[in-house]
Design a protein around this motif. Sequence first.
Motif, short mmCIF file in Angstrom:
data_model
loop_
_atom_site.label_atom_id
_atom_site.label_comp_id
_atom_site.label_asym_id
_atom_site.label_seq_id
_atom_site.Cartn_x
_atom_site.Cartn_y
_atom_site.Cartn_z
N ASP A 47 78.47 38.69 0.09
CA ASP A 47 76.68 38.56 0.08
C ASP A 47 76.44 37.64 1.14
OD1 ASP A 47 78.64 36.24 -0.27
OD2 ASP A 47 77.77 35.54 -2.41
N ASP A 48 77.04 37.77 2.23
CA ASP A 48 76.88 36.53 3.52
C ASP A 48 75.92 37.52 4.37
OD1 ASP A 48 77.63 34.37 1.88
OD2 ASP A 48 79.45 34.54 2.35
N SER A 104 83.67 29.09 12.17
CA SER A 104 82.89 28.78 12.80
C SER A 104 82.11 27.71 11.99
CB SER A 104 82.09 29.97 13.71
OG SER A 104 81.72 30.19 11.95
N LYS A 105 80.95 26.90 12.89
CA LYS A 105 79.25 26.68 12.02
C LYS A 105 79.17 28.00 10.79
CE LYS A 105 79.19 22.22 15.05
NZ LYS A 105 78.36 21.53 15.14
N TYR A 106 77.96 27.33 10.10
CA TYR A 106 77.18 28.40 9.54
C TYR A 106 75.87 27.25 8.91
CZ TYR A 106 78.68 25.22 5.78
OH TYR A 106 79.00 24.34 4.43
N GLU A 107 74.67 28.20 8.00
CA GLU A 107 73.91 27.49 7.47
C GLU A 107 73.62 28.47 6.44
OE1 GLU A 107 70.12 28.48 9.88
OE2 GLU A 107 70.84 27.20 11.48
N ARG A 108 73.35 27.36 5.40
CA ARG A 108 73.55 27.22 4.22
C ARG A 108 72.14 28.53 3.70
NH1 ARG A 108 77.11 28.74 -0.07
NH2 ARG A 108 78.02 26.62 -0.51
N MET A 156 85.89 29.34 4.48
CA MET A 156 87.05 30.79 4.65
C MET A 156 85.81 31.52 4.47
SD MET A 156 87.56 34.18 2.59
CE MET A 156 89.05 35.17 3.51
N PRO A 157 84.55 32.13 3.85
CA PRO A 157 84.01 33.18 4.89
C PRO A 157 83.67 33.50 6.57
CG PRO A 157 82.59 31.74 3.31
CD PRO A 157 83.68 30.98 3.53
N THR A 158 83.88 32.54 6.66
CA THR A 158 84.05 32.41 8.79
C THR A 158 85.35 33.07 9.31
OG1 THR A 158 84.31 29.95 8.81
CG2 THR A 158 82.34 30.59 8.54
N TRP A 159 86.42 32.97 8.59
CA TRP A 159 87.39 32.98 9.09
C TRP A 159 88.07 34.58 9.58
CZ3 TRP A 159 91.63 32.09 3.95
CH2 TRP A 159 91.25 30.38 4.05
N PHE A 160 88.83 34.12 10.87
CA PHE A 160 88.79 35.41 11.73
C PHE A 160 90.26 34.88 11.98
CE2 PHE A 160 89.52 37.64 15.42
CZ PHE A 160 88.35 38.12 15.43
N ILE A 171 76.67 28.12 15.24
CA ILE A 171 76.52 28.70 13.94
C ILE A 171 76.97 30.56 14.12
CG2 ILE A 171 74.54 29.34 12.22
CD1 ILE A 171 73.80 26.53 12.81
N LEU A 172 77.68 30.88 13.14
CA LEU A 172 78.10 32.38 13.36
C LEU A 172 78.07 33.22 12.11
CD1 LEU A 172 81.41 32.74 15.67
CD2 LEU A 172 78.66 32.77 16.15
N LEU A 173 77.63 32.58 10.68
CA LEU A 173 77.54 33.03 9.64
C LEU A 173 76.36 32.40 8.34
CD1 LEU A 173 78.79 35.15 7.78
CD2 LEU A 173 79.49 32.79 6.51
#
Length: 346
Positions: A100-101, A127-131, A166-170, A212-214
């Motif tokens: 869903d991201d 990484s950083k992210y935006e909602r 977690m949704p940014t993990w690599f 912001i990567l996600l």
Amino acid sequence: MSIDVSIIMPVRNAAQWLNETFESLMKQIIENINIELSIYNDGSSDETLNIIEQWRKQLELKYKLIVHGYENEEARGVGYGKNRAVQYSSGRFLCFQDADDLMCPNRIHRQYHVAINEKDDAILIGSKYERIPEGSTDRYTQWANNLTEEQLYTQIYLAHGPTLIMPTWFCSRSWFDRLGGFDEIAKGHCEDLTFFFKHLRNGGRLYRVNEILLYYRYHSEATTFSVHEDVIWSVRIQEIQLNIINNLEKLTIWNAGKQGRKFYRSLNDINKHKVICFCDMDPKKISKGFYTDELSQDKRRIPVIHFTQAIPPIIICVKLGLTNNDFETNLSSMNLREGIDYWLFS
């Protein structure tokens, strides 16, 4: 052709999100990177599989596509789905992607080039992210995006969860395999948090790409809401005792209210006896003088003192950003060192 990066995507009843997600994957910058997309369908009963098939030809122009799983059955859990998607993949590195991201176009490129320049494989890259929708969970987002490099390690016991979301993990496949993957508990388990703690316990490092990567979607059907807060609390208590409190001779708990008392009651008997006092800024709580441990055989009475009299080390059970900055100002005035004199647990 060897695969450099495997995108790991477990799916369950994700039909309403997949078109946008796949559009974001098609925009990835993948110059000189061989990438595969490994999808594991965890018993979906909606149009998830049909949408995947509709996108197959287009996705295969950019990625090696791997699809496994089953339909119309009870879910086996997020940890199970992630592990199976990893199992069927072959890339040197794993890029975790929730169905869903949305990935920013340079996500894989940026994280891959960080990973290949590391001295060893024991690193988790976020990484950083935006909602989305914009403005969702502002306090959480501000916290995660503004942690210092040091706070990525010191603020791991907060209720927010992993300091790298977690949704940014690599990470590397070799490191993931050595850790044994995610816990496979069907429902209501915080498999990302237990993996995160396992990573750190085994000497793993943390790195956040400060871009912001996600785009991280917030909605009522997110699997986050299936995990009861008591489960997360139990995992956090176990970890802070293992890493911190077991090694202390004494400690102070900052918060003589509900959260501080709950923290105290959650400790094992040995660690309860290390608590020399509670501290607070509320005159009403301080005026009571003591907290009585009614469950102890001797009905132990623990002093409640003003925070200015507190003696480190201190476990702080006060939520951040909820007191018009009064708590943060009080804490700063004491010139304590985070991760040495105090740890946050709220």
